[in-house]
Design an enzyme around this catalytic site. Structure first.
Site, PDB file in Angstrom:
ATOM      1  N   THR A 109      73.113  21.880  22.226  1.00  0.00           N
ATOM      2  CA  THR A 109      74.459  22.115  21.701  1.00  0.00           C
ATOM      3  C   THR A 109      74.660  23.564  21.269  1.00  0.00           C
ATOM      4  O   THR A 109      73.710  24.231  20.831  1.00  0.00           O
ATOM      5  CB  THR A 109      74.678  21.182  20.477  1.00  0.00           C
ATOM      6  OG1 THR A 109      75.855  21.608  19.776  1.00  0.00           O
ATOM      7  CG2 THR A 109      73.514  21.216  19.497  1.00  0.00           C
ATOM      8  N   ASP A 110      75.900  24.018  21.326  1.00  0.00           N
ATOM      9  CA  ASP A 110      76.219  25.373  20.846  1.00  0.00           C
ATOM     10  C   ASP A 110      76.066  25.465  19.322  1.00  0.00           C
ATOM     11  O   ASP A 110      76.075  26.560  18.761  1.00  0.00           O
ATOM     12  CB  ASP A 110      77.636  25.789  21.278  1.00  0.00           C
ATOM     13  CG  ASP A 110      78.750  24.911  20.726  1.00  0.00           C
ATOM     14  OD1 ASP A 110      78.468  23.913  20.030  1.00  0.00           O
ATOM     15  OD2 ASP A 110      79.930  25.232  20.994  1.00  0.00           O
ATOM     16  N   GLU A 111      75.905  24.309  18.651  1.00  0.00           N
ATOM     17  CA  GLU A 111      75.760  24.342  17.181  1.00  0.00           C
ATOM     18  C   GLU A 111      74.469  25.005  16.745  1.00  0.00           C
ATOM     19  O   GLU A 111      74.337  25.415  15.590  1.00  0.00           O
ATOM     20  CB  GLU A 111      75.846  22.925  16.589  1.00  0.00           C
ATOM     21  CG  GLU A 111      77.190  22.303  16.819  1.00  0.00           C
ATOM     22  CD  GLU A 111      77.575  21.255  15.798  1.00  0.00           C
ATOM     23  OE1 GLU A 111      76.895  21.119  14.773  1.00  0.00           O
ATOM     24  OE2 GLU A 111      78.575  20.561  16.060  1.00  0.00           O
TER      25      GLU A 111
ATOM     26  N   TYR B  34      71.928  18.151  11.435  1.00  0.00           N
ATOM     27  CA  TYR B  34      72.077  17.876  12.874  1.00  0.00           C
ATOM     28  C   TYR B  34      71.685  19.094  13.696  1.00  0.00           C
ATOM     29  O   TYR B  34      70.820  19.017  14.579  1.00  0.00           O
ATOM     30  CB  TYR B  34      73.517  17.448  13.205  1.00  0.00           C
ATOM     31  CG  TYR B  34      73.815  17.509  14.691  1.00  0.00           C
ATOM     32  CD1 TYR B  34      73.199  16.641  15.593  1.00  0.00           C
ATOM     33  CD2 TYR B  34      74.702  18.462  15.218  1.00  0.00           C
ATOM     34  CE1 TYR B  34      73.456  16.708  16.962  1.00  0.00           C
ATOM     35  CE2 TYR B  34      74.957  18.539  16.577  1.00  0.00           C
ATOM     36  CZ  TYR B  34      74.338  17.656  17.447  1.00  0.00           C
ATOM     37  OH  TYR B  34      74.586  17.739  18.808  1.00  0.00           O
TER      38      TYR B  34
ATOM     39  N   LYS C 176      68.495  19.642  16.283  1.00  0.00           N
ATOM     40  CA  LYS C 176      68.659  19.985  17.702  1.00  0.00           C
ATOM     41  C   LYS C 176      67.919  21.288  18.023  1.00  0.00           C
ATOM     42  O   LYS C 176      67.300  21.412  19.079  1.00  0.00           O
ATOM     43  CB  LYS C 176      70.146  20.124  18.058  1.00  0.00           C
ATOM     44  CG  LYS C 176      70.927  18.815  18.066  1.00  0.00           C
ATOM     45  CD  LYS C 176      70.458  17.821  19.119  1.00  0.00           C
ATOM     46  CE  LYS C 176      70.779  18.225  20.525  1.00  0.00           C
ATOM     47  NZ  LYS C 176      70.415  17.164  21.507  1.00  0.00           N
TER      48      LYS C 176
HETATM   49  P1  NAD Z   1      76.417   9.791  21.415  1.00  0.00           P
HETATM   50  O1  NAD Z   1      76.180   9.695  19.956  1.00  0.00           O
HETATM   51  O2  NAD Z   1      77.684   9.295  21.981  1.00  0.00           O
HETATM   52  O3  NAD Z   1      75.234   9.063  22.190  1.00  0.00           O
HETATM   53  C1  NAD Z   1      73.884   9.165  21.833  1.00  0.00           C
HETATM   54  C2  NAD Z   1      73.130   8.076  22.579  1.00  0.00           C
HETATM   55  O4  NAD Z   1      71.742   8.197  22.259  1.00  0.00           O
HETATM   56  C3  NAD Z   1      73.531   6.660  22.178  1.00  0.00           C
HETATM   57  O5  NAD Z   1      73.708   5.867  23.326  1.00  0.00           O
HETATM   58  C4  NAD Z   1      72.365   6.162  21.339  1.00  0.00           C
HETATM   59  O6  NAD Z   1      72.193   4.761  21.401  1.00  0.00           O
HETATM   60  C5  NAD Z   1      71.215   6.909  21.966  1.00  0.00           C
HETATM   61  N1  NAD Z   1      70.079   7.096  21.054  1.00  0.00           N
HETATM   62  C6  NAD Z   1      70.107   7.547  19.771  1.00  0.00           C
HETATM   63  N2  NAD Z   1      68.865   7.553  19.257  1.00  0.00           N
HETATM   64  C7  NAD Z   1      68.036   7.118  20.220  1.00  0.00           C
HETATM   65  C8  NAD Z   1      66.640   6.927  20.315  1.00  0.00           C
HETATM   66  N3  NAD Z   1      65.826   7.165  19.254  1.00  0.00           N
HETATM   67  N4  NAD Z   1      66.119   6.483  21.471  1.00  0.00           N
HETATM   68  C9  NAD Z   1      66.921   6.215  22.526  1.00  0.00           C
HETATM   69  N5  NAD Z   1      68.255   6.361  22.505  1.00  0.00           N
HETATM   70  C10 NAD Z   1      68.812   6.812  21.375  1.00  0.00           C
HETATM   71  O7  NAD Z   1      76.176  11.308  21.771  1.00  0.00           O
HETATM   72  P2  NAD Z   1      76.911  12.293  22.794  1.00  0.00           P
HETATM   73  O8  NAD Z   1      78.077  12.888  22.142  1.00  0.00           O
HETATM   74  O9  NAD Z   1      77.051  11.606  24.098  1.00  0.00           O
HETATM   75  O10 NAD Z   1      75.802  13.433  22.903  1.00  0.00           O
HETATM   76  C11 NAD Z   1      74.746  13.320  23.853  1.00  0.00           C
HETATM   77  C12 NAD Z   1      73.853  14.541  23.769  1.00  0.00           C
HETATM   78  O11 NAD Z   1      74.616  15.722  24.005  1.00  0.00           O
HETATM   79  C13 NAD Z   1      73.217  14.750  22.390  1.00  0.00           C
HETATM   80  O12 NAD Z   1      71.902  15.212  22.584  1.00  0.00           O
HETATM   81  C14 NAD Z   1      74.073  15.811  21.726  1.00  0.00           C
HETATM   82  O13 NAD Z   1      73.328  16.572  20.813  1.00  0.00           O
HETATM   83  C15 NAD Z   1      74.467  16.640  22.937  1.00  0.00           C
HETATM   84  N6  NAD Z   1      75.767  17.346  22.827  1.00  0.00           N
HETATM   85  C16 NAD Z   1      76.898  16.666  22.469  1.00  0.00           C
HETATM   86  C17 NAD Z   1      78.120  17.345  22.445  1.00  0.00           C
HETATM   87  C18 NAD Z   1      79.413  16.643  22.097  1.00  0.00           C
HETATM   88  O14 NAD Z   1      80.432  17.307  21.954  1.00  0.00           O
HETATM   89  N7  NAD Z   1      79.449  15.332  21.958  1.00  0.00           N
HETATM   90  C19 NAD Z   1      78.164  18.703  22.781  1.00  0.00           C
HETATM   91  C20 NAD Z   1      76.979  19.352  23.123  1.00  0.00           C
HETATM   92  C21 NAD Z   1      75.780  18.656  23.164  1.00  0.00           C
HETATM   93  O1  DAU Z   2      79.727  21.849  19.340  1.00  0.00           O
HETATM   94  C1  DAU Z   2      79.085  20.745  19.935  1.00  0.00           C
HETATM   95  C2  DAU Z   2      78.993  19.641  18.918  1.00  0.00           C
HETATM   96  O2  DAU Z   2      80.306  19.125  18.776  1.00  0.00           O
HETATM   97  C3  DAU Z   2      78.017  18.533  19.290  1.00  0.00           C
HETATM   98  O3  DAU Z   2      76.724  19.065  19.327  1.00  0.00           O
HETATM   99  C4  DAU Z   2      78.083  17.397  18.266  1.00  0.00           C
HETATM  100  O4  DAU Z   2      77.263  16.325  18.663  1.00  0.00           O
HETATM  101  C5  DAU Z   2      79.513  16.914  18.168  1.00  0.00           C
HETATM  102  O5  DAU Z   2      79.612  15.928  17.164  1.00  0.00           O
HETATM  103  C6  DAU Z   2      80.448  18.078  17.850  1.00  0.00           C
HETATM  104  O6  DAU Z   2      80.249  18.572  16.504  1.00  0.00           O
HETATM  105  P1  DAU Z   2      81.491  19.000  15.574  1.00  0.00           P
HETATM  106  O7  DAU Z   2      81.077  18.928  14.171  1.00  0.00           O
HETATM  107  O8  DAU Z   2      82.115  20.240  16.076  1.00  0.00           O
HETATM  108  O9  DAU Z   2      82.484  17.796  15.979  1.00  0.00           O
HETATM  109  P2  DAU Z   2      83.431  16.820  15.130  1.00  0.00           P
HETATM  110  O10 DAU Z   2      84.198  16.034  16.130  1.00  0.00           O
HETATM  111  O11 DAU Z   2      82.700  16.104  14.079  1.00  0.00           O
HETATM  112  O12 DAU Z   2      84.400  17.868  14.432  1.00  0.00           O
HETATM  113  C7  DAU Z   2      85.153  18.811  15.186  1.00  0.00           C
HETATM  114  C8  DAU Z   2      85.939  19.656  14.205  1.00  0.00           C
HETATM  115  O13 DAU Z   2      86.919  18.834  13.560  1.00  0.00           O
HETATM  116  C9  DAU Z   2      85.097  20.255  13.103  1.00  0.00           C
HETATM  117  O14 DAU Z   2      85.575  21.554  12.789  1.00  0.00           O
HETATM  118  C10 DAU Z   2      85.312  19.307  11.913  1.00  0.00           C
HETATM  119  C11 DAU Z   2      86.740  18.834  12.130  1.00  0.00           C
HETATM  120  N1  DAU Z   2      87.014  17.455  11.643  1.00  0.00           N
HETATM  121  C12 DAU Z   2      86.176  16.467  12.028  1.00  0.00           C
HETATM  122  C13 DAU Z   2      86.377  15.164  11.606  1.00  0.00           C
HETATM  123  C14 DAU Z   2      85.445  14.070  12.030  1.00  0.00           C
HETATM  124  C15 DAU Z   2      88.110  17.203  10.833  1.00  0.00           C
HETATM  125  O15 DAU Z   2      88.890  18.112  10.511  1.00  0.00           O
HETATM  126  N2  DAU Z   2      88.315  15.922  10.416  1.00  0.00           N
HETATM  127  C16 DAU Z   2      87.492  14.891  10.753  1.00  0.00           C
HETATM  128  O16 DAU Z   2      87.749  13.743  10.317  1.00  0.00           O
END
Ligand code: NAD
Ligand code: DAU
Length: 344
Positions: A128-130, A152, A156
């Protein structure tokens, strides 16, 4: 590479990636390996199980379970692992960090050990970019230092560093991508966009943290999946690739756009107490992946429009989640006080 193990494949991005790869590459097989935590959902893969029955399998398991990981790799003749499995929600990492450290760090280590022992062709870490932390000016390229600020992102980053160490020390063929915020179908409605869209559909408040001026690079999930496929095919082991649009949007503008698309009043936006340690801006440079021939296909407006339409048309998917006990408990813990007291 053609027999993939997609860990975390029952989650949001992993399920989109599984569908994308099976459609794009008829010679590939995919085994989804997923623990099915609250975020894992076999509904995300319902059509996949039907459409690709001969080339798709599901195994319920934890990536920290070294024995089951190894047995699954051998049974399915896996040559490549793409690891999506993680605890992923920043707000939950502030409430209960232990699961983040366990899965995102220890789980990554278990997978890397299996790749090393069995000599697989590739291990890809979906990161992730985080990990760069907040980028107040300019953009982070892949050489930028890691300044994580939440459990988190720190977990990562730990996973990423383990991957790089396994490449340097043991020549394990790892690649890493660092993606920006994904949006699209099947995203668990704790993340801001599905939360705001589904709340707005039901005329519930949109709890906007702090001043709402934090910025995120929201990309369409299938653009991210395409980027991952490019890295699997053309990425160099030991390398990191950022994936995103390189365009950032303020949260308040994102919330306004959602309400506009749905024809709902702007008064649904409710400023609430901020997230502790809230990173104000993520911004990445994506030229390195661009040089491999990839580019993002959707603007934020296009991605948001498609995403909103999907949630409008797929209430069957999110209503059972939102009415479930687990979600209700989380929503209360995260928002009850915020929405009561209101006004940041
Ligand atoms: P998500 O929370 O929707 O899905 C995570 C999945 O992992 C779930 O199906 C869960 O059951 C499974 N999981 C959790 N713990 C586990 C374990 N111990 N063993 C096996 N399976 C397990 O997540 P997402 O948003 O689809 O993110 C997927 C990946 O991409 C993550 O690694 C996250 O850090 C990365 N990522 C997410 C975003 C985003 O915006 N959502 C952006 C950049 C990177
Ligand atoms: O940048 C990539 C990441 O994006 C992934 O690695 C993470 O898994 C994913 O959860 C996401 O993280 P963020 O913290 O950026 O996403 P979130 O959807 O939780 O929040 C996006 C923005 O919105 C952030 O600035 C917080 C704000 N927010 C979020 C929630 C849940 C609100 O203002 N209100 C809310 O209720």
């Amino acid at each position: 590479m053609k027999n993939l193990l997609v860990t975390g494949g029952a989650g949001f991005i992993g399920s989109n990636f599984t569908r994308f790869m099976l459609r794009m590459y008829p010679e590939y097989t995919v085994v989804v390996y997923d623990k099915l935590t609250y975020a894992g959902n076999l509904d995300n893969l319902k059509d996949v199980a039907e459409d690709f029955a001969g080339r798709y399998a599901f195994v319920q398991g934890d990536i920290c379970d070294a024995g089951l990981v190894r047995a699954t790799l051998l049974e399915h003749n896996v040559d490549t692992i793409v690891n999506f499995a993680a605890a992923t929600h920043v707000d939950r990492s502030l409430m209960e960090p232990d699961e983040f450290i366990r899965t995102d760090v220890l789980g990554t280590y278990v997978l890397l050990e299996a790749v090393r022992e069995l000599g697989l062709e590739r291990y890809h870490q979906v990161s992730t970019d985080e990990v760069y932390g907040q980028v107040l000016e300019g953009r982070a390229d892949e050489t930028a230092p890691l300044h994580t600020r939440s459990p988190y992102s720190a977990s990562k980053a730990g996973g990423d560093l383990l991957c790089l160490s396994y490449h340097a020390s043991f020549d394990v063929p790892v690649t890493i991508t660092r993606g920006s915020n994904n949006i699209g179908p099947y995203q668990y409605p704790e993340k801001v966009i599905p939360l705001f869209v589904t709340n707005a559909i039901d005329d519930l408040p949109l709890p906007l943290y702090g001043d709402g001026r934090q910025m995120r690079d929201y990309q369409y999930v299938l653009d991210h999946c395409e980027g991952l496929a490019v890295v699997l095919q053309r990425g160099r082991p030991g390398e990191i690739y950022n994936v995103g649009t390189a365009v950032e949007t303020r949260n308040v503008d994102m919330a306004r756009s959602i309400l506009e698309i749905l024809g709902k009043p702007q008064s649904l936006i409710q400023p609430v107490k901020d997230r502790p340690g809230h990173d104000r801006r993520y911004a990445i440079d994506v030229d390195k992946l661009g040089a491999l021939g990839w580019e993002s296909r959707h603007t934020f407006a296009e991605a948001l429009e498609k995403t909103v339409r999907w949630y409008v048309e797929n209430e069957w998917w999110w209503r059972p989640i939102k009415s479930g006990e687990h979600y209700q408990d989380y929503y209360k813990a995260q928002y009850a006080e915020r929405l009561e007291g209101s006004s940041a």
